[in-house]
Scaffold this motif. Structure first.
Motif, PDB file in Angstrom:
ATOM      1  N   PHE A   8       0.755  -1.277   0.054  1.00  0.00           N
ATOM      2  CA  PHE A   8       0.007   0.015   0.126  1.00  0.00           C
ATOM      3  C   PHE A   8       0.869   1.135  -0.123  1.00  0.00           C
ATOM      4  N   PRO A   9       0.936   1.928  -1.020  1.00  0.00           N
ATOM      5  CA  PRO A   9       2.030   2.982  -1.311  1.00  0.00           C
ATOM      6  C   PRO A   9       0.969   4.245  -0.555  1.00  0.00           C
ATOM      7  N   VAL A  10       1.401   4.610   0.556  1.00  0.00           N
ATOM      8  CA  VAL A  10       0.744   6.022   1.239  1.00  0.00           C
ATOM      9  C   VAL A  10       1.583   6.851   1.476  1.00  0.00           C
ATOM     10  N   GLY A  11       2.724   7.041   0.535  1.00  0.00           N
ATOM     11  CA  GLY A  11       3.589   8.231   0.721  1.00  0.00           C
ATOM     12  C   GLY A  11       3.493   9.767   0.159  1.00  0.00           C
ATOM     13  N   GLY A  12       2.589   9.582  -0.676  1.00  0.00           N
ATOM     14  CA  GLY A  12       2.222  10.769  -1.469  1.00  0.00           C
ATOM     15  C   GLY A  12       1.881  11.949  -0.655  1.00  0.00           C
ATOM     16  N   LEU A  13       2.033  13.258  -1.137  1.00  0.00           N
ATOM     17  CA  LEU A  13       1.740  14.276  -0.381  1.00  0.00           C
ATOM     18  C   LEU A  13       0.369  14.795  -0.411  1.00  0.00           C
ATOM     19  N   GLY A  14      -0.440  14.375  -1.221  1.00  0.00           N
ATOM     20  CA  GLY A  14      -2.130  14.491  -1.292  1.00  0.00           C
ATOM     21  C   GLY A  14      -2.138  16.135  -1.500  1.00  0.00           C
ATOM     22  N   THR A  15      -1.413  16.726  -2.622  1.00  0.00           N
ATOM     23  CA  THR A  15      -1.602  18.247  -2.602  1.00  0.00           C
ATOM     24  C   THR A  15      -2.841  18.570  -3.080  1.00  0.00           C
ATOM     25  N   ARG A  16      -3.677  17.824  -3.816  1.00  0.00           N
ATOM     26  CA  ARG A  16      -5.120  18.144  -4.474  1.00  0.00           C
ATOM     27  C   ARG A  16      -6.108  18.465  -3.276  1.00  0.00           C
ATOM     28  N   PRO A  25      -3.077  12.283   6.707  1.00  0.00           N
ATOM     29  CA  PRO A  25      -2.870  11.581   5.521  1.00  0.00           C
ATOM     30  C   PRO A  25      -3.976  11.534   4.860  1.00  0.00           C
ATOM     31  N   LYS A  26      -3.894  11.500   3.303  1.00  0.00           N
ATOM     32  CA  LYS A  26      -5.050  11.286   2.438  1.00  0.00           C
ATOM     33  C   LYS A  26      -5.617  10.153   2.534  1.00  0.00           C
ATOM     34  N   GLU A  27      -4.968   9.220   2.933  1.00  0.00           N
ATOM     35  CA  GLU A  27      -5.551   7.840   2.965  1.00  0.00           C
ATOM     36  C   GLU A  27      -6.292   7.432   4.351  1.00  0.00           C
ATOM     37  N   PRO A 107       9.311  11.545  -1.457  1.00  0.00           N
ATOM     38  CA  PRO A 107       8.131  11.392  -2.465  1.00  0.00           C
ATOM     39  C   PRO A 107       8.541  11.443  -4.096  1.00  0.00           C
ATOM     40  N   LEU A 108       9.400  10.344  -4.352  1.00  0.00           N
ATOM     41  CA  LEU A 108       9.766  10.599  -5.627  1.00  0.00           C
ATOM     42  C   LEU A 108       9.172   9.913  -6.956  1.00  0.00           C
ATOM     43  N   GLY A 109       8.140   9.248  -6.561  1.00  0.00           N
ATOM     44  CA  GLY A 109       6.814   9.001  -7.261  1.00  0.00           C
ATOM     45  C   GLY A 109       6.387   7.589  -7.172  1.00  0.00           C
ATOM     46  N   LEU A 110       5.436   6.865  -7.594  1.00  0.00           N
ATOM     47  CA  LEU A 110       4.682   5.665  -7.275  1.00  0.00           C
ATOM     48  C   LEU A 110       5.587   4.514  -7.415  1.00  0.00           C
ATOM     49  N   GLY A 111       6.386   4.622  -8.390  1.00  0.00           N
ATOM     50  CA  GLY A 111       7.479   3.445  -8.753  1.00  0.00           C
ATOM     51  C   GLY A 111       8.416   3.479  -7.471  1.00  0.00           C
ATOM     52  N   HIS A 112       8.780   4.572  -7.130  1.00  0.00           N
ATOM     53  CA  HIS A 112       9.910   4.605  -6.109  1.00  0.00           C
ATOM     54  C   HIS A 112       9.331   4.062  -4.960  1.00  0.00           C
ATOM     55  N   ALA A 113       8.015   4.492  -4.682  1.00  0.00           N
ATOM     56  CA  ALA A 113       7.296   3.917  -3.436  1.00  0.00           C
ATOM     57  C   ALA A 113       7.409   2.422  -3.279  1.00  0.00           C
ATOM     58  N   VAL A 114       7.051   1.781  -4.556  1.00  0.00           N
ATOM     59  CA  VAL A 114       6.830   0.423  -4.601  1.00  0.00           C
ATOM     60  C   VAL A 114       8.199  -0.525  -4.266  1.00  0.00           C
ATOM     61  N   LEU A 129      -2.071  -1.942  -3.889  1.00  0.00           N
ATOM     62  CA  LEU A 129      -3.524  -1.158  -4.030  1.00  0.00           C
ATOM     63  C   LEU A 129      -3.147   0.260  -3.602  1.00  0.00           C
ATOM     64  N   LEU A 130      -3.722   1.166  -4.371  1.00  0.00           N
ATOM     65  CA  LEU A 130      -3.813   2.727  -4.105  1.00  0.00           C
ATOM     66  C   LEU A 130      -5.006   3.054  -3.523  1.00  0.00           C
ATOM     67  N   ALA A 131      -5.263   3.325  -2.334  1.00  0.00           N
ATOM     68  CA  ALA A 131      -6.245   3.540  -1.457  1.00  0.00           C
ATOM     69  C   ALA A 131      -7.147   4.566  -2.029  1.00  0.00           C
TER      70      ALA A 131
HETATM   71  P1  UTP Z   1      -0.826  10.515  -6.540  1.00  0.00           P
HETATM   72  O1  UTP Z   1      -0.927  10.797  -7.727  1.00  0.00           O
HETATM   73  O2  UTP Z   1      -2.626  10.598  -6.200  1.00  0.00           O
HETATM   74  O3  UTP Z   1      -0.122  11.619  -5.593  1.00  0.00           O
HETATM   75  O4  UTP Z   1      -0.441   9.195  -6.164  1.00  0.00           O
HETATM   76  P2  UTP Z   1      -0.479  12.169  -4.174  1.00  0.00           P
HETATM   77  O5  UTP Z   1       0.724  12.831  -3.912  1.00  0.00           O
HETATM   78  O6  UTP Z   1      -0.719  11.019  -3.280  1.00  0.00           O
HETATM   79  O7  UTP Z   1      -1.673  13.168  -4.449  1.00  0.00           O
HETATM   80  P3  UTP Z   1      -1.669  14.500  -5.197  1.00  0.00           P
HETATM   81  O8  UTP Z   1      -1.629  14.492  -6.576  1.00  0.00           O
HETATM   82  O9  UTP Z   1      -0.607  15.465  -4.632  1.00  0.00           O
HETATM   83  O10 UTP Z   1      -2.957  15.215  -4.700  1.00  0.00           O
HETATM   84  C1  UTP Z   1      -1.073   7.882  -6.179  1.00  0.00           C
HETATM   85  C2  UTP Z   1      -0.323   6.996  -5.128  1.00  0.00           C
HETATM   86  O11 UTP Z   1       0.750   6.750  -5.216  1.00  0.00           O
HETATM   87  C3  UTP Z   1       1.360   6.999  -3.619  1.00  0.00           C
HETATM   88  C4  UTP Z   1       0.259   8.006  -3.114  1.00  0.00           C
HETATM   89  O12 UTP Z   1       0.220   7.928  -1.540  1.00  0.00           O
HETATM   90  C5  UTP Z   1      -1.043   7.533  -3.755  1.00  0.00           C
HETATM   91  O13 UTP Z   1      -1.404   6.337  -3.084  1.00  0.00           O
HETATM   92  N1  UTP Z   1       2.465   7.693  -4.043  1.00  0.00           N
HETATM   93  C6  UTP Z   1       2.768   8.629  -4.958  1.00  0.00           C
HETATM   94  C7  UTP Z   1       3.527   7.449  -3.119  1.00  0.00           C
HETATM   95  O14 UTP Z   1       3.345   6.728  -1.973  1.00  0.00           O
HETATM   96  N2  UTP Z   1       4.831   8.122  -2.998  1.00  0.00           N
HETATM   97  C8  UTP Z   1       4.974   9.096  -3.990  1.00  0.00           C
HETATM   98  O15 UTP Z   1       6.334   9.324  -4.006  1.00  0.00           O
HETATM   99  C9  UTP Z   1       4.148   9.390  -4.839  1.00  0.00           C
END
Ligand code: UTP
Length: 287
Positions: A8-16, A25-27, A107-114, A129-131
């Motif tokens: 479960f990659p939950v490292g994103g910033l959730g800026t939206r 956390p967005k999740e 947070p270098l991207g989804l690929g990096h998180a995986v 799974l992306l929550a």
């Molecule tokens: P999103 O593209 O939705 O990015 O990531 P984000 O940062 O979560 O949200 P916004 O766009 O800034 O609003 C898709 C998934 O990949 C994870 C996010 O947590 C989400 O589940 N992710 C993304 C990571 O775990 N690490 C990253 O560096 C980027």
């Protein structure tokens, strides 16, 4: 082939979703009364997953707390005879040793998180799974995928058709043979321009992957948006291993987006016996 582990990659910033996601956390955003991440964990458990691997980041401690006991709260609920609430809390906690956390330091991207989960996954097929992609369906989406993957083997992504003008938001499939349910993946492009997109069949946040993907993720090549993209590493597997897109049964809500989040709240609210009537009446009153 059996999928025992899910990432479960939950490292994103959730800026939206700022400012809501500044300290939360967005999740952990709830749809009705359950956080997004709990829906994802329950979906994985329903597909037979036994090990839950979270790739977290700074400010994500609430996720760890959510999947742990809160003795004070449990004692309080017990003293007040709130048995249903107590049972719901306890049911959400995976058994000891079933959960693992690792941290994506940047947070270098989804690929990096995986890729950060590689040592916890080891050398076996695994799910991602992306929550924030929440799926309402009769059979949980990952279960549909793991059943199909058990028969056909190899890598699998959940796919759905999107309007052509939206292809730049998704990973898009170049499709080989296609029986309307399973589409052979001939190529994958991350966020293509509508004019260049090879199809309108897009990847949503459910994947079953072979461990060889880590080899390509480890190269840390940057793709669309300057991020290390999972799609680019998956594309390298095509040809070497079976790779299919599954048109899942169900409705997917992009809960990382405000409108998608609101739609999910309404859809899941209307699906609840205790809310259907009241919410339905309210919606018809205001429409
Ligand atoms: P999103 O593209 O939705 O990015 O990531 P984000 O940062 O979560 O949200 P916004 O766009 O800034 O609003 C898709 C998934 O990949 C994870 C996010 O947590 C989400 O589940 N992710 C993304 C990571 O775990 N690490 C990253 O560096 C980027």
């Amino acid at each position: 082939m059996r999928v025992r582990k899910a990432v479960f990659p939950v490292g994103g910033l959730g800026t939206r979703f700022l400012p809501a996601t500044k300290a939360l956390p967005k999740e952990m955003l709830p749809i009705v009364d359950k956080p997004l991440i709990q829906y994802a964990v329950e979906e994985a458990a329903a597909a037979g997953v036994e090990e839950f691997i979270f790739v977290t980041g700074r400010g994500k401690a609430a996720i760890e707390d959510h999947f742990d006991h809160s003795y004070e709260l449990e004692d309080l609920l017990s003293a007040r005879d709130k048995t249903e609430e107590l049972a719901a809390l306890r049911a959400a906690i995976p058994a000891a040793g079933q959960v693992a956390y690792t941290r994506q330091q940047e947070p270098l991207g989804l690929g990096h998180a995986v890729w950060c989960a590689r040592n916890l996954v080891g050398n076996e097929p695994f799910a991602v799974l992306l929550a924030d992609d929440l799926i309402q369906s009769k059979t949980p989406c990952l279960k549909q995928m793991s059943d199909a993957a058990a028969e056909i083997g190899g890598n699998m992504v959940a796919v759905m058709d999107v309007p052509r003008e939206h292809t730049a938001r998704y990973g898009i499939l170049d499709v080989g043979s296609d029986d309307g349910h399973l589409a052979e993946v001939r190529g994958l492009v991350e966020k293509p321009d509508p004019v260049e997109a090879p199809s309108t069949l897009s990847v949503i946040g459910r994947y079953i992957l072979m461990p060889e993907v880590f080899e390509y993720l480890g190269r840390k090549e940057k793709g669309a948006g300057g991020e290390i993209q999972l799609t680019d590493a998956m594309a390298q597997l095509i040809g070497a291993q079976p790779f299919h897109g599954l048109r899942f049964e169900g409705t997917r809500f992009d809960c990382g987006d405000k409108l998608g989040f609101l739609k999910a709240t309404v859809a899941f609210g209307l699906d609840r016996d205790d809310l259907r009537e009241g919410l339905g009446k309210y919606l018809s009153d205001i429409s």
